[in-house]
Motif scaffolding. Structure first.
Motif, PDB file in Angstrom:
ATOM      1  N   TRP A 186       1.028  -1.207  -0.135  1.00  0.00           N
ATOM      2  CA  TRP A 186      -0.013  -0.054   0.125  1.00  0.00           C
ATOM      3  C   TRP A 186       0.713   1.219  -0.288  1.00  0.00           C
ATOM      4  CZ3 TRP A 186       0.069  -3.561   4.011  1.00  0.00           C
ATOM      5  CH2 TRP A 186       0.666  -2.922   5.386  1.00  0.00           C
ATOM      6  N   ASN A 187       0.125   2.292  -0.196  1.00  0.00           N
ATOM      7  CA  ASN A 187       0.953   3.825  -0.311  1.00  0.00           C
ATOM      8  C   ASN A 187       0.544   4.569   0.612  1.00  0.00           C
ATOM      9  OD1 ASN A 187       2.652   2.528  -2.390  1.00  0.00           O
ATOM     10  ND2 ASN A 187       1.118   3.378  -4.046  1.00  0.00           N
ATOM     11  N   TYR A 188       1.311   5.675   0.948  1.00  0.00           N
ATOM     12  CA  TYR A 188       0.692   7.013   1.706  1.00  0.00           C
ATOM     13  C   TYR A 188       1.158   7.960   0.796  1.00  0.00           C
ATOM     14  CZ  TYR A 188       1.057   3.995   6.000  1.00  0.00           C
ATOM     15  OH  TYR A 188       1.126   2.892   6.795  1.00  0.00           O
ATOM     16  N   ILE A 189       0.111   8.860   0.374  1.00  0.00           N
ATOM     17  CA  ILE A 189       0.422   9.918  -0.526  1.00  0.00           C
ATOM     18  C   ILE A 189       0.146  11.057   0.241  1.00  0.00           C
ATOM     19  CG2 ILE A 189       0.225   8.546  -2.517  1.00  0.00           C
ATOM     20  CD1 ILE A 189      -2.854   9.580  -2.904  1.00  0.00           C
ATOM     21  N   LYS A 190       0.790  12.288  -0.229  1.00  0.00           N
ATOM     22  CA  LYS A 190       0.598  13.587   0.535  1.00  0.00           C
ATOM     23  C   LYS A 190      -1.080  14.004   0.530  1.00  0.00           C
ATOM     24  CE  LYS A 190       2.822  18.126   1.079  1.00  0.00           C
ATOM     25  NZ  LYS A 190       3.901  19.028   0.606  1.00  0.00           N
ATOM     26  N   ASN A 191      -1.381  14.553   1.386  1.00  0.00           N
ATOM     27  CA  ASN A 191      -2.626  14.940   1.622  1.00  0.00           C
ATOM     28  C   ASN A 191      -2.900  16.323   1.430  1.00  0.00           C
ATOM     29  OD1 ASN A 191      -5.580  15.368   2.272  1.00  0.00           O
ATOM     30  ND2 ASN A 191      -5.606  14.652   4.429  1.00  0.00           N
ATOM     31  N   ASP A 192      -3.468  16.752   0.388  1.00  0.00           N
ATOM     32  CA  ASP A 192      -3.579  18.242  -0.078  1.00  0.00           C
ATOM     33  C   ASP A 192      -4.498  18.861   0.985  1.00  0.00           C
ATOM     34  OD1 ASP A 192      -5.786  17.274  -1.255  1.00  0.00           O
ATOM     35  OD2 ASP A 192      -5.472  17.784  -3.269  1.00  0.00           O
ATOM     36  N   GLN A 193      -5.324  18.341   1.653  1.00  0.00           N
ATOM     37  CA  GLN A 193      -6.203  19.039   2.595  1.00  0.00           C
ATOM     38  C   GLN A 193      -5.522  19.144   3.865  1.00  0.00           C
ATOM     39  OE1 GLN A 193      -9.046  20.380   1.739  1.00  0.00           O
ATOM     40  NE2 GLN A 193      -8.860  19.772  -0.491  1.00  0.00           N
ATOM     41  N   TYR A 194      -4.574  18.617   4.347  1.00  0.00           N
ATOM     42  CA  TYR A 194      -4.001  18.648   5.618  1.00  0.00           C
ATOM     43  C   TYR A 194      -3.648  20.034   5.926  1.00  0.00           C
ATOM     44  CZ  TYR A 194      -0.682  17.476   9.411  1.00  0.00           C
ATOM     45  OH  TYR A 194      -0.144  17.586  10.551  1.00  0.00           O
ATOM     46  N   ARG A 195      -3.929  20.521   7.211  1.00  0.00           N
ATOM     47  CA  ARG A 195      -3.823  21.762   7.572  1.00  0.00           C
ATOM     48  C   ARG A 195      -2.126  22.301   7.473  1.00  0.00           C
ATOM     49  NH1 ARG A 195      -2.182  22.248  12.771  1.00  0.00           N
ATOM     50  NH2 ARG A 195      -1.947  20.349  13.921  1.00  0.00           N
ATOM     51  N   GLU A 196      -1.273  21.362   7.648  1.00  0.00           N
ATOM     52  CA  GLU A 196      -0.169  21.853   7.875  1.00  0.00           C
ATOM     53  C   GLU A 196       0.923  21.177   6.620  1.00  0.00           C
ATOM     54  OE1 GLU A 196       1.559  21.069  11.610  1.00  0.00           O
ATOM     55  OE2 GLU A 196       0.981  23.268  12.348  1.00  0.00           O
ATOM     56  N   LYS A 197       0.152  21.098   5.224  1.00  0.00           N
ATOM     57  CA  LYS A 197       0.907  20.384   4.347  1.00  0.00           C
ATOM     58  C   LYS A 197       2.087  21.063   3.826  1.00  0.00           C
ATOM     59  CE  LYS A 197      -1.923  22.728   0.959  1.00  0.00           C
ATOM     60  NZ  LYS A 197      -3.007  22.614  -0.010  1.00  0.00           N
ATOM     61  N   LYS A 198       2.348  22.320   4.225  1.00  0.00           N
ATOM     62  CA  LYS A 198       3.556  23.099   3.563  1.00  0.00           C
ATOM     63  C   LYS A 198       4.646  22.631   4.475  1.00  0.00           C
ATOM     64  CE  LYS A 198       2.661  27.089   6.708  1.00  0.00           C
ATOM     65  NZ  LYS A 198       2.628  28.488   6.507  1.00  0.00           N
ATOM     66  N   HIS A 199       4.360  21.980   5.542  1.00  0.00           N
ATOM     67  CA  HIS A 199       5.594  21.303   6.166  1.00  0.00           C
ATOM     68  C   HIS A 199       5.814  19.939   6.280  1.00  0.00           C
ATOM     69  CE1 HIS A 199       5.827  25.085   8.456  1.00  0.00           C
ATOM     70  NE2 HIS A 199       4.348  25.157   9.106  1.00  0.00           N
ATOM     71  N   VAL A 200       5.080  19.302   5.238  1.00  0.00           N
ATOM     72  CA  VAL A 200       5.296  17.814   4.936  1.00  0.00           C
ATOM     73  C   VAL A 200       6.288  17.904   3.722  1.00  0.00           C
ATOM     74  CG1 VAL A 200       4.179  15.835   4.311  1.00  0.00           C
ATOM     75  CG2 VAL A 200       3.143  17.371   5.984  1.00  0.00           C
ATOM     76  N   SER A 201       7.270  16.958   3.813  1.00  0.00           N
ATOM     77  CA  SER A 201       8.063  17.092   2.552  1.00  0.00           C
ATOM     78  C   SER A 201       8.147  15.880   1.849  1.00  0.00           C
ATOM     79  CB  SER A 201       9.683  16.920   3.275  1.00  0.00           C
ATOM     80  OG  SER A 201       9.845  18.014   3.795  1.00  0.00           O
ATOM     81  N   LEU A 202       7.447  14.624   2.563  1.00  0.00           N
ATOM     82  CA  LEU A 202       7.395  13.346   1.745  1.00  0.00           C
ATOM     83  C   LEU A 202       6.168  13.523   0.852  1.00  0.00           C
ATOM     84  CD1 LEU A 202       8.204  10.534   4.266  1.00  0.00           C
ATOM     85  CD2 LEU A 202       9.643  11.348   2.284  1.00  0.00           C
ATOM     86  N   ASP A 203       6.361  12.971  -0.482  1.00  0.00           N
ATOM     87  CA  ASP A 203       5.159  12.896  -1.249  1.00  0.00           C
ATOM     88  C   ASP A 203       4.447  11.557  -1.329  1.00  0.00           C
ATOM     89  OD1 ASP A 203       5.205  15.531  -2.990  1.00  0.00           O
ATOM     90  OD2 ASP A 203       7.564  14.759  -3.210  1.00  0.00           O
ATOM     91  N   GLU A 204       5.507  10.528  -1.149  1.00  0.00           N
ATOM     92  CA  GLU A 204       4.676   9.258  -1.238  1.00  0.00           C
ATOM     93  C   GLU A 204       5.729   8.348  -0.301  1.00  0.00           C
ATOM     94  OE1 GLU A 204       3.831   5.912  -4.554  1.00  0.00           O
ATOM     95  OE2 GLU A 204       3.759   8.031  -5.166  1.00  0.00           O
TER      96      GLU A 204
END
Length: 543
Positions: free
Chosen positions: A229-247
């Motif tokens: 399975w994968n985790y993909i960056k959530n574009d609705q996350y409130r602090e998405k600008k601080h998340v570096s990983l895309d997948e």
């Protein structure tokens, strides 16, 4: 230089790290790098059983939920609760019986809806509702009406939690809960989106498609049974600008040798290592050991005639060489254990370690083992002297099961152990349904208090799968959770008394204190192995 992370001074929680990619990752990694995207590939050692917050009980599920959901609090690098969706970590009022928590107003679900106080109220009511059959509903004990609701005596809506407005939660307790802030950082206390639960119905959280997310990532490509399975960056996350990983690519690999080959071929970035593979890699600069309070043990089913015989349980206990298991069978930094509660849980008032204060409650002694075995055989008469030992089908679990099998059969003449190794999720199901005779299982502390271990043996605890029932133990634990809830000294003394009684009666046979060993690529930055909680990949970057 070898990195050795000691986290036992607080306590710890369930934590394994998610899985790796498949063998076509070389080209995938190259494509990601060309696109300047951040990709992490990790190995998980077992399947993902569920994404349902109300029903998750295992390390794999909690790890996945921790990546894709967010609660009021989370754990900082020192395993202390810090604000996540809450504006701050609050102290109780009303003599420790009321918590009023204000939420940040920028939380969003992946369907675009705001995360509100009502989502927490709904989630908690759903978990304690007997219809949900949550095995972790007992964690809400102490919140007003929680116990009565789980028994079916009151409605879920009567739980002592309410939304004062869209962004304020009030929690009302029947008695002080010293570790409540740690509990609120645990995924069991995360919010759930009522609209999604009702829309997906019985299919809710059974696949990545049938769920909405409020965390840093969204789960992808999981159908409820697959091993990738994968985790993909959530574009609705409130602090998405601080998340570096895309997948993050996750693959289940149960064979240590296979995952090591993948790591050495640069196909994956993080793998767990066990047994001889851990021993071989100890001098590798990528090798990391995480020590934390976690017990691995045999659990007995007291519906089984052999398991219910105390002399037999004692014979098995004296047959187990915990040090040999830790040093020879595992070799991953795991340690000898002297009781059911692992070391690393400290008295917040005195700083003393609970397990050390309890004393040495286990002993390897083959002469005593045979002495109690003779008594057991006399009491059991013509009963067939054989067990089926249930275990997961991972390399390390199978090797441990084989060790236990060999040790018991060689020490206890006439005892026959059959090993049944099945997938992790199936083992959990069989345990939950009481469909076992004896089983290899483990427990990692989810909050910084010995009661987290001790409550597993309460007769009415949902996790007491073996249905051990001891009236004296129940009385002591009632004093711990009720009578002495506000008296820290008497409460601590009572927990030690309960621990000693448990180890005299042996509903569980401790085998070793768990540690986890990993190989982590130097390019992986910001990955923290805390004593509490799963790692947060939202803090990780890949150079």
């Amino acid at each position: 230089m070898k990195k050795n992370v000691m986290l036992g001074a607080i306590t710890s929680s369930l934590i394994l790290f998610a899985g790796c990619s498949s063998n076509n990752l070389d080209s995938t990694n190259s494509n990601k790098q060309k696109n300047n995207k951040q990709l992490l590939s990790v190995v998980e050692s077992a399947e993902l059983p569920t994404m349902d917050i109300s029903k998750a009980v295992d390390v794999v599920s909690f790890s996945a939920i921790s990546q894709t959901m967010e609660g009021l609090y989370e754990f900082n690098d020192d395993s202390i609760p810090q604000a996540a969706l809450a504006k701050e970590v609050v102290e109780p009022t009303n003599n420790g019986l009321t918590y009023t928590i204000s939420l940040k107003e920028d939380g969003k679900w992946s369907n675009g809806e705001p995360v509100t106080a009502h989502d927490f109220v709904y989630s908690w009511q759903r978990t304690v509702n007997p219809v949900t059959s949550s095995e972790y509903a007992y964690l809400f004990s102490g919140i007003v009406n929680a116990d009565a609701i789980t028994k079916g005596e009151k409605k879920p809506e009567e739980l002592g939690v309410k939304a004062l407005d869209d962004y304020t939660i009030e929690i009302s307790l029947e008695k002080p809960i010293p570790y409540l802030n740690s509990l609120l950082a645990k995924p069991t206390f995360y919010p759930q989106n009522k609209k999604a639960v009702e829309e997906f119905g019985d299919n809710y959280a059974t696949s990545s498609e049938n769920l909405v997310y409020n965390g840093a990532f969204k789960l992808d490509q999981w159908d409820g049974t697959n091993t990738t399975w994968n985790y993909i960056k959530n574009d609705q996350y409130r602090e998405k600008k601080h998340v570096s990983l895309d997948e993050i690519n996750v693959t289940v690999v149960k064979e240590n040798g296979t995952s090591l080959n993948m790591y050495q071929a640069d196909e994956v970035d993080i793998i767990p290592v066990k047994g001889e593979f851990a021993q071989q890699q100890k001098d590798n600069a990528d090798f990391i050991v995480r020590e934390y309070p976690s017990s691995y043990y045999i659990q007995y089913n007291f519906k089984n005639k052999l398991a219910s015989n105390k002399n037999l349980r004692k014979a098995i206990g004296y047959s187990i060489n915990s040090k040999e298991i830790a040093d020879t069978i595992l070799g991953d930094g795991s340690k000898e254990i002297n009781g059911f509660v692992a070391t690393g849980i400290l008295n917040p008032k005195t700083g003393k370690d609970f397990a050390e204060e309890s004393g040495k409650l286990t002993e390897f002694n083959q002469e005593k083992a045979q002495e109690y075995w003779k008594k057991a055989k006399l009491e059991l008469g013509n009963t067939p002297l054989n067990f089926t030992l249930l275990a997961s089908d991972t390399d390390s679990a199978k090797k441990l099961a084989e060790y236990v099998q060999g040790q018991l059969e060689s020490t206890l003449d006439g005892l026959k152990i059959n090993v049944s190794a099945i997938p992790f999720s199936n083992r959990l199901d069989k345990m939950s349904n009481g469909d076992f005779e004896i089983v290899l299982a483990g427990w990692s502390a989810t909050f910084a208090d010995p009661v987290d271990f001790l409550q597993l043996a309460n007769v009415d605890a949902s996790m007491n799968f073996g249905k051990w029932n001891n009236e004296e133990y129940g009385k002591i634990m009632n004093d711990v959770t009720n009578t002495y809830a506000a008296d820290s000294d008497k409460r601590w003394e009572s927990m030690i008394e309960a621990h000693k009684l448990m180890m005299e009666e042996l509903p569980y046979q401790p085998l070793y204190q768990s540690s986890e060993a990993f190989l982590v690529k130097p390019k992986v930055k910001g990955l923290v192995y805390r004593a509490l909680g799963s790692p947060y990949y939202k803090n990780v970057t890949v150079e």
